[in-house]
Design a protein around this motif. Structure first.
Motif, PDB file in Angstrom:
ATOM      1  N   SER A 169       0.870  -1.186   0.000  1.00 17.19           N
ATOM      2  CA  SER A 169       0.000   0.000   0.000  1.00 17.19           C
ATOM      3  C   SER A 169       0.900   1.227   0.000  1.00 17.19           C
ATOM      4  N   THR A 170       0.686   2.144  -0.959  1.00  9.04           N
ATOM      5  CA  THR A 170       1.629   3.255  -1.114  1.00  9.04           C
ATOM      6  C   THR A 170       0.940   4.527  -1.584  1.00  9.04           C
ATOM      7  N   PHE A 171       1.695   5.625  -1.556  1.00 12.37           N
ATOM      8  CA  PHE A 171       1.173   6.939  -1.937  1.00 12.37           C
ATOM      9  C   PHE A 171       0.928   7.059  -3.438  1.00 12.37           C
ATOM     10  N   GLY A 172       1.750   6.389  -4.232  1.00  7.42           N
ATOM     11  CA  GLY A 172       1.603   6.476  -5.681  1.00  7.42           C
ATOM     12  C   GLY A 172       2.398   7.599  -6.323  1.00  7.42           C
ATOM     13  N   LEU A 173       3.188   8.344  -5.529  1.00  7.53           N
ATOM     14  CA  LEU A 173       4.008   9.412  -6.086  1.00  7.53           C
ATOM     15  C   LEU A 173       5.280   8.834  -6.711  1.00  7.53           C
ATOM     16  N   ASN A 174       5.684   9.390  -7.862  1.00 13.25           N
ATOM     17  CA  ASN A 174       6.919   8.957  -8.535  1.00 13.25           C
ATOM     18  C   ASN A 174       6.959   7.445  -8.766  1.00 13.25           C
ATOM     19  N   GLN A 175       5.791   6.855  -9.077  1.00 17.27           N
ATOM     20  CA  GLN A 175       5.728   5.404  -9.173  1.00 17.27           C
ATOM     21  C   GLN A 175       6.649   4.841 -10.253  1.00 17.27           C
ATOM     22  N   ALA A 176       6.791   5.557 -11.351  1.00 15.68           N
ATOM     23  CA  ALA A 176       7.668   5.062 -12.420  1.00 15.68           C
ATOM     24  C   ALA A 176       9.115   4.953 -11.934  1.00 15.68           C
ATOM     25  N   LEU A 177       9.532   5.903 -11.109  1.00 18.17           N
ATOM     26  CA  LEU A 177      10.894   5.864 -10.581  1.00 18.17           C
ATOM     27  C   LEU A 177      11.064   4.761  -9.545  1.00 18.17           C
ATOM     28  N   PHE A 178      10.018   4.509  -8.766  1.00 14.73           N
ATOM     29  CA  PHE A 178      10.084   3.411  -7.802  1.00 14.73           C
ATOM     30  C   PHE A 178      10.068   2.063  -8.519  1.00 14.73           C
TER      31      PHE A 178
END
Length: 348
Positions: free
Chosen positions: A36-45
């Motif tokens: 479960s995550t914030f979803g910010l910068n998902q491509a980088l993660f």
């Protein structure tokens, strides 16, 4: 010869379905870890965490993305049969989740990178229910061509900034941090930040808007609606892209700060994989890669990055020493009263 051929054919007949069964069984055993995550910068993660970790563990990472309050509500609703293994939360949200019995205690001995973390990231909410994976600061940004001698949080109250500042709404992550620094700037002795609240109510005339998303700051500066504002460090790169003469200030009273944390969801059947992911995420290599991509400021104190990248993050001795952390327990205790006062005296 015919008998040997029959035997060989018979063996192949037996081996073929057995091989299929074994390959199917191996495929069925691929494990899934749900985060479960914030979803910010998902491509980088995905680039720096998901892809290399899946290759390392032979498992599959799945993300449930949403705002913190919604994700907390889902964790609570599914507590009897959780579908989340690892939850990334703010420190206050993690404390709330632990108080509701939604989290497992983390054993630091299972994390080889634990000793490499800054002290503020090791047990940020107490009880070892969370470990920090990134830190961020809230400082002040201002127009150097419009504002002179800007040194302190108190400068937001200056009459020459009337109608020229933006503040984060109290319901945002930055809101309570700004309140804490307002209280500190005006020497408030009160644990409930009453002095800071009164001062923020008194500065209403200087406020153009109360922002709910830090991304709004770039357009507010670009449209020349504001000359100064509290801002989280992770938007500094975008603010510089406006091309305006902006400066990041570490105020005399310091910068507000918080950590985002990893937590183990109680009842997860994949705790072993969750520990592996946590340790992987906290490693020097992964934290360095995330910092170089400006996805997160590192919680691992052994990370070394270039000055040009470090200047865009909460990184380096000067930045780290300036940080003032808001107690998650205090934030939870006072949150309702702060919002009520804010809605009556600041937002109106």
């Amino acid at each position: 010869m015919k008998n040997a051929l029959k035997i060989r054919t018979g063996l192949l007949t037996l081996i073929a379905p057995l091989t299929l069964a074994l390959s199917g069984g191996a495929h069925a055993q691929t494990r899934t870890l749900t985060v479960s995550t914030f979803g910010l910068n998902q491509a980088l993660f995905d680039k720096n965490v998901t892809v290399p970790f899946e290759a390392k563990c032979g498992c599959k990472l799945v993300y449930e993305v949403g705002n913190t309050s919604d994700r907390l509500a889902k964790l609570d609703a599914r507590r009897a049969n959780p579908n989340i293994d690892l939850a990334l939360l703010s420190s206050a949200a993690a404390l709330e989740a632990s108080q509701k019995g939604l989290l497992d205690v983390i054993n630091p001995a299972k994390l080889s990178n634990y000793s490499r973390l800054y002290d503020f990231a090791k047990d940020p909410i107490g009880g070892h229910y969370a470990v920090g994976y990134t830190v961020y600061s809230v400082g002040l940004v201002y127009r150097t061509d419009k504002v002179r001698n800007f040194k302190s949080w108190q400068d937001l109250w200056r009459p020459d900034l009337k109608g020229r500042i933006a503040l984060p709404n109290i319901t945002t992550t930055q809101g309570p941090l700004t309140l804490m620094m307002a209280n500190a700037a005006w020497n408030g002795p009160d644990a409930d930040f009453a002095t800071g609240l009164q001062k923020l109510a008194a500065v209403k005339g200087n406020i153009v808007t109360l922002y709910n998303q830090s991304a709004q700051l770039a357009s507010l500066f670009a449209q020349e609606e504001i000359w100064a504002a509290p801002a989280p460090r992770f938007v500094w790169g975008n603010l510089q892209k406006t091309g305006l003469p902006l400066r990041w200030l570490v105020p005399a009273e310091g910068q507000a700060a918080d950590v985002n944390v990893m937590t183990l969801v109680k009842g997860s059947k994949n705790n072993d994989l969750a520990y592996q992911l946590m340790d992987f995420w906290l490693s020097k290599d992964v934290q360095t890669n995330l910092a170089n991509d400006l996805a997160d400021s590192p919680a691992n104190k052994t990370v070394l990055i270039s000055a040009d990248k470090g200047n865009l993050l909460t990184y380096g001795v000067r930045q780290i020493r300036s940080l003032k952390f808001l107690s998650p327990a205090q934030q939870l205790k006072q949150r309702t009263d702060w919002v009520e006062f804010w809605n009556k005296n600041v937002a109106r």
